[in-house]
Write an enzyme that holds these catalytic residues in place. Structure first.
Site, PDB file in Angstrom:
ATOM      1  CB  SER A  54     -13.343 -28.601  22.004  1.00 36.35           C
ATOM      2  OG  SER A  54     -13.003 -28.564  23.346  1.00 36.35           O
ATOM      3  CG  HIS A  91     -11.322 -32.845  25.022  1.00 33.00           C
ATOM      4  ND1 HIS A  91     -10.185 -32.210  24.603  1.00 33.00           N
ATOM      5  CD2 HIS A  91     -12.271 -31.902  25.108  1.00 33.00           C
ATOM      6  CE1 HIS A  91     -10.438 -30.924  24.443  1.00 33.00           C
ATOM      7  NE2 HIS A  91     -11.701 -30.720  24.745  1.00 33.00           N
ATOM      8  CG  HIS A 120      -8.339 -28.649  28.846  1.00 30.01           C
ATOM      9  ND1 HIS A 120      -8.999 -29.790  28.424  1.00 30.01           N
ATOM     10  CD2 HIS A 120      -8.231 -27.841  27.766  1.00 30.01           C
ATOM     11  CE1 HIS A 120      -9.271 -29.671  27.137  1.00 30.01           C
ATOM     12  NE2 HIS A 120      -8.818 -28.506  26.708  1.00 30.01           N
ATOM     13  CE1 TYR A 167     -11.627 -27.844  31.352  1.00 28.19           C
ATOM     14  CE2 TYR A 167     -10.456 -26.257  30.003  1.00 28.19           C
ATOM     15  CZ  TYR A 167     -11.291 -27.342  30.114  1.00 28.19           C
ATOM     16  OH  TYR A 167     -11.772 -27.932  28.992  1.00 28.19           O
ATOM     17  CD  GLU A 168      -9.702 -32.107  31.822  1.00 23.71           C
ATOM     18  OE1 GLU A 168     -10.106 -33.258  32.056  1.00 23.71           O
ATOM     19  OE2 GLU A 168      -9.030 -31.825  30.825  1.00 23.71           O
ATOM     20  CB  ALA A 200     -12.733 -25.230  20.308  1.00 23.62           C
ATOM     21  CG  MET A 234     -10.300 -22.053  28.579  1.00 23.63           C
ATOM     22  SD  MET A 234     -11.722 -22.822  29.368  1.00 23.63           S
ATOM     23  CE  MET A 234     -12.998 -21.595  29.054  1.00 23.63           C
ATOM     24  CB  SER A 235      -5.957 -25.891  25.342  1.00 21.88           C
ATOM     25  OG  SER A 235      -6.282 -25.515  24.019  1.00 21.88           O
ATOM     26  CG  ASN A 278     -17.396 -19.227  21.225  1.00 23.32           C
ATOM     27  OD1 ASN A 278     -16.731 -20.271  21.212  1.00 23.32           O
ATOM     28  ND2 ASN A 278     -17.116 -18.218  22.022  1.00 23.32           N
ATOM     29  CG  HIS A 335     -18.188 -27.977  26.206  1.00 21.40           C
ATOM     30  ND1 HIS A 335     -16.918 -27.605  25.797  1.00 21.40           N
ATOM     31  CD2 HIS A 335     -18.231 -29.335  26.113  1.00 21.40           C
ATOM     32  CE1 HIS A 335     -16.231 -28.706  25.481  1.00 21.40           C
ATOM     33  NE2 HIS A 335     -17.000 -29.756  25.670  1.00 21.40           N
TER      34      HIS A 335
HETATM   35  N1  HPA Z   1     -13.439 -18.779  25.569  1.00 17.21           N
HETATM   36  C1  HPA Z   1     -12.528 -19.675  26.026  1.00 17.21           C
HETATM   37  N2  HPA Z   1     -12.369 -20.862  25.496  1.00 17.21           N
HETATM   38  C2  HPA Z   1     -13.118 -21.188  24.430  1.00 17.21           C
HETATM   39  C3  HPA Z   1     -14.077 -20.315  23.906  1.00 17.21           C
HETATM   40  C4  HPA Z   1     -14.249 -19.047  24.508  1.00 17.21           C
HETATM   41  O1  HPA Z   1     -15.073 -18.215  24.091  1.00 17.21           O
HETATM   42  N3  HPA Z   1     -14.667 -20.957  22.858  1.00 17.21           N
HETATM   43  C5  HPA Z   1     -14.056 -22.166  22.760  1.00 17.21           C
HETATM   44  N4  HPA Z   1     -13.127 -22.317  23.708  1.00 17.21           N
END
Ligand code: HPA
Length: 256
Positions: free
Chosen positions: A20, A51, A73, A75-76, A103, A195-196, A219, A231
């Site tokens: 990301s 992406h 991903h 989750y997709e 990310a 998540m990857s 973050n 996001h």
């Molecule tokens: N959680 C999960 N995935 C992420 C985050 C998060 O805080 N930040 C960037 N990808």
């Protein structure tokens, strides 16, 4: 899977997957050959903003480099097996070393958003494995190559880049975590959450590819600050921090 000959014969030993917000990293590199994921039959295509979803054959530090700009991903809706098809492709193209970027949210109070964490190990909480279906009892010690990590450690020191090291935990998503999930992740030893990456690292390990992983800490994990997670903010911080990774790669790649 029908792989273009420009990729199969690209001569690269090293590949990098851009997560990301890191896609623009590739824009500054020579575009020797570009191929959108959806032009390659059998390869899933990302629908997530930030992406792009394309392969790039380029050159960095005088060496051929294969770049996967964007990933799909779990989750997709793709299975863990589908999520790693680009790793299968890289293996077919002769890739021996794979750098994964993503990310992630930071869970470690000493790791500020906007900095990078080199992954030392991971916790796969997605509940899935790309190796499902066979008795693939592979050893998962040192998935993240101590040799490559040492090279990046030295490069970071030489460049004055603040490169943390820690454990990445993968959640299934796509929703961000609850504060209670973040506290659990901290308790079980994670420093960053995303998540990857873990499925790709697992498949690469299975295929005998040397792996390194880097999380752009975009973050604080949910509940660790008063800011609401979005996001767009994740990709914006990723873009800002991408320059540091370019510097690191330029310095480290000739040694890898
Ligand atoms: N959680 C999960 N995935 C992420 C985050 C998060 O805080 N930040 C960037 N990808």
């Amino acid at each position: 899977m029908k792989i273009p000959s420009e990729i199969l014969d690209c001569g690269a030993e090293t590949a990098i997957v851009l997560g990301s917000g890191l896609g623009p990293f590739a824009d500054s590199l020579p575009q020797k050959f570009v191929c959108e994921y959806d032009k390659i039959e059998g390869l899933p295509k990302s629908g997530v903003p930030g992406h792009a979803g394309r392969f790039l054959v380029t050159e960095l530090g005088g060496k051929s480099l294969l770049v996967a700009q964007g990933r799909v991903h779990h989750y997709e809706g793709w299975s863990a097996e589908e999520v790693v098809r680009h790793v299968d492709l890289m293996h077919a193209a002769g890739i021996k070393k794979l750098l994964l970027t993503n990310a992630a949210g930071t869970l470690n109070r000493a790791f500020e958003p906007g900095t990078w964490m080199m992954i030392s190990d991971h916790i796969n909480l997605t509940g899935h494995s790309p190796l499902r279906g066979g008795p693939n009892f592979i050893d998962m010690t040192n998935v993240y190559s101590p040799r490559i990590r040492e090279i990046f450690r030295r490069s970071a020191k030489a460049l004055g880049v603040n490169l943390h090291e820690g454990v990445y935990i993968a959640m299934q998503g796509p929703q961000f975590e609850t504060p209670a999930e973040i506290r659990m992740a901290q308790t079980i030893g994670a420093d960053a959450v995303g998540m990857s990456t873990v499925h790709e690292a697992t498949k690469a390990r299975f295929l005998g590819i040397e792996v390194a992983g880097f999380s752009c800490l975009t973050n604080w994990g949910a509940g660790l600050s008063s800011a609401e997670l979005a996001h767009e903010d994740v990709t914006a911080v990723g873009r800002q921090a991408a320059g540091q990774m370019v510097e690191l790669l330029l310095h480290a790649l000739p040694e890898i």
